[in-house]
Design a protein around this motif. Structure first.
Motif, PDB file in Angstrom:
ATOM      1  N   GLY A  34       0.827  -1.290  -0.053  1.00 39.42           N
ATOM      2  CA  GLY A  34       0.062  -0.151  -0.160  1.00 39.42           C
ATOM      3  C   GLY A  34       1.001   1.334   0.037  1.00 39.42           C
ATOM      4  O   GLY A  34       0.398   2.469   0.246  1.00 39.42           O
ATOM      5  N   VAL A  35       2.112   1.273  -0.385  1.00 41.82           N
ATOM      6  CA  VAL A  35       3.041   2.304  -0.324  1.00 41.82           C
ATOM      7  C   VAL A  35       3.475   2.656  -1.797  1.00 41.82           C
ATOM      8  O   VAL A  35       4.044   1.879  -2.388  1.00 41.82           O
ATOM      9  N   GLY A  36       3.046   3.795  -2.260  1.00 48.34           N
ATOM     10  CA  GLY A  36       3.453   4.143  -3.503  1.00 48.34           C
ATOM     11  C   GLY A  36       5.008   4.680  -3.550  1.00 48.34           C
ATOM     12  O   GLY A  36       5.675   4.507  -2.663  1.00 48.34           O
ATOM     13  N   ARG A  37       5.482   4.827  -5.043  1.00 47.00           N
ATOM     14  CA  ARG A  37       6.709   5.053  -5.124  1.00 47.00           C
ATOM     15  C   ARG A  37       7.075   6.339  -4.366  1.00 47.00           C
ATOM     16  O   ARG A  37       8.137   6.607  -4.087  1.00 47.00           O
ATOM     17  N   SER A  38       6.353   7.358  -4.742  1.00 44.92           N
ATOM     18  CA  SER A  38       6.787   8.880  -4.442  1.00 44.92           C
ATOM     19  C   SER A  38       7.970   9.068  -5.015  1.00 44.92           C
ATOM     20  O   SER A  38       8.494   8.848  -6.101  1.00 44.92           O
ATOM     21  N   GLY A  39       8.843  10.249  -4.323  1.00 42.97           N
ATOM     22  CA  GLY A  39       9.957  10.600  -4.798  1.00 42.97           C
ATOM     23  C   GLY A  39       9.829  11.783  -6.088  1.00 42.97           C
ATOM     24  O   GLY A  39       8.778  12.205  -6.026  1.00 42.97           O
ATOM     25  N   ALA A  40      11.105  12.328  -6.598  1.00 45.12           N
ATOM     26  CA  ALA A  40      10.964  13.340  -7.232  1.00 45.12           C
ATOM     27  C   ALA A  40      10.008  13.178  -8.553  1.00 45.12           C
ATOM     28  O   ALA A  40       9.831  12.079  -9.174  1.00 45.12           O
ATOM     29  N   ALA A  41       9.183  14.257  -8.547  1.00 42.28           N
ATOM     30  CA  ALA A  41       8.110  14.261  -9.831  1.00 42.28           C
ATOM     31  C   ALA A  41       8.887  14.191 -11.223  1.00 42.28           C
ATOM     32  O   ALA A  41       8.458  13.766 -12.027  1.00 42.28           O
ATOM     33  N   ASP A  42       9.957  14.906 -11.342  1.00 46.70           N
ATOM     34  CA  ASP A  42      10.839  14.910 -12.435  1.00 46.70           C
ATOM     35  C   ASP A  42      12.432  14.236 -11.990  1.00 46.70           C
ATOM     36  O   ASP A  42      13.272  14.858 -11.669  1.00 46.70           O
ATOM     37  N   PRO A  43      12.266  12.743 -11.894  1.00 46.96           N
ATOM     38  CA  PRO A  43      13.572  12.090 -11.262  1.00 46.96           C
ATOM     39  C   PRO A  43      14.784  12.662 -12.372  1.00 46.96           C
ATOM     40  O   PRO A  43      15.793  12.555 -11.734  1.00 46.96           O
ATOM     41  N   GLU A  44      14.696  12.771 -13.579  1.00 45.09           N
ATOM     42  CA  GLU A  44      15.808  12.869 -14.160  1.00 45.09           C
ATOM     43  C   GLU A  44      16.458  14.403 -13.825  1.00 45.09           C
ATOM     44  O   GLU A  44      17.742  14.457 -13.880  1.00 45.09           O
TER      45      GLU A  44
ATOM     46  N   ALA B  77      18.412  22.169 -10.995  1.00 45.73           N
ATOM     47  CA  ALA B  77      17.746  21.826 -12.269  1.00 45.73           C
ATOM     48  C   ALA B  77      16.686  21.752 -12.265  1.00 45.73           C
ATOM     49  O   ALA B  77      15.834  22.101 -11.507  1.00 45.73           O
ATOM     50  N   GLY B  78      16.089  21.070 -13.383  1.00 40.02           N
ATOM     51  CA  GLY B  78      14.517  21.283 -13.516  1.00 40.02           C
ATOM     52  C   GLY B  78      13.859  22.542 -14.288  1.00 40.02           C
ATOM     53  O   GLY B  78      14.736  23.011 -15.135  1.00 40.02           O
ATOM     54  N   ALA B  79      12.896  23.204 -13.731  1.00 43.71           N
ATOM     55  CA  ALA B  79      12.569  24.596 -14.298  1.00 43.71           C
ATOM     56  C   ALA B  79      13.557  25.562 -13.934  1.00 43.71           C
ATOM     57  O   ALA B  79      13.952  25.637 -12.741  1.00 43.71           O
TER      58      ALA B  79
END
Length: 286
Positions: free
Chosen positions: A30-40, A78-80
């Motif tokens: 019942g635990v999702g992965r979560s983590g960075a929405a933009d992992p790269e 990094a990212g936006a």
């Protein structure tokens, strides 16, 4: 391992969180992965400061974060892309830079894109839960959202920056997400799938790390009734009774009861995570 140094949150931005690469493989519990929405983007920021790619950093939607360092630190963004200042001096994305001891790093607001990633050499050494330091906003795992006055411990550095700059191509003018049909596309009319692939959809302000709620032409069902709850994945396009799809992102529930007309392929999920309210997205067949 903590270095004993800490980072002080002066301004928390707009829902900034601590993120790493999440908790894969725990959906059966019942635990999702979560983590960075933009992992790269997080991986790149970490590489730029000599961290392992999965080190914890800050994910800042719309920037706006200001932090103060108790000791000199090597950082990367990094990212936006957003304007940023370290000790009052402008610094750019995709390149390591140093923040002097006692100085502050301030992030502006990105002109395009949504999520800015800040990596600090050594990573953020907040306590891990189920093998990850990521904040899962739906499961309540990991540290809470950043708040002014919060102290975040810094880890011991494991490496050194190896490049001065990692140039990135300019973002595309259109956000195009490629989808794989199903698993419940047979619950919709043939016209509905054509509509999904031909009409633009607008990201609404009712979007977060759980899901991107979209406004656009409704997708008509061919069947009535509801499904028993079934497993969900990041990228699923679930269609509630309104007919307007919801794109599940990294903090999505592990099960859901509305039919999924298609799934956005994994390489496009980082692009999806950078779409901000008001942006238009286009779906195409993978």
């Amino acid at each position: 391992m903590s270095s004993g140094a800490q980072l002080l949150v002066v301004r928390s931005g707009f829902g900034a969180t601590v993120q790493d690469l999440g908790r894969p493989g725990l959906a059966a519990l019942g635990v999702g992965r979560s983590g960075a929405a933009d992992p790269e983007a997080l991986r790149l920021a970490n590489r730029l400061v000599g961290n392992p790619e999965d080190a914890a950093g800050i994910e800042a939607p719309m920037g706006g974060v200001e932090v103060e360092f108790g000791r000199a630190a090597t950082c990367a963004l990094a990212g936006a892309e957003c304007a940023a200042w370290a000790g009052g001096r402008p610094v750019g994305p995709y390149a390591p830079f140093t923040v002097p001891a006692g100085a502050r790093l301030r992030l502006g607001t990105p002109a395009r894109g949504l999520r800015v990633y800040l990596a600090v050499r050594g990573g953020l050494d907040v306590p891990a839960e189920l093998g990850s330091r990521a904040t899962d906003t739906i499961a309540g795992l990991g540290p809470g959202r950043l708040a002014a006055g919060l102290l975040l411990p810094l880890g011991a550095a494991a490496g050194w920056p190896r490049v001065d700059l990692a140039p990135r191509p300019a973002p595309a003018d259109r956000t195009v997400l490629h989808v794989i049909p199903g698993p419940r596309d047979d619950w919709f009319t043939e016209e509905a799938f054509g509509t999904l692939l031909s009409e633009p959809y607008t990201v609404t302000s009712d979007s977060d790390r759980v899901g991107m709620r979209l406004d656009g032409p409704p997708l008509a069902r061919a069947r009535v009734g509801e499904l028993p709850s079934e497993g969900m994945v990041c990228g699923a396009l679930q269609v509630p009774p309104s007919g307007r799809p919801i794109l599940f992102l990294v903090d999505h529930p592990v099960t859901g009861g509305y039919p999924v007309i298609a799934v956005v392929r994994r390489p496009d999920l980082g692009t999806a995570a950078q779409a901000r309210p008001g942006d238009t997205v286009h779906f195409r067949l993978a």
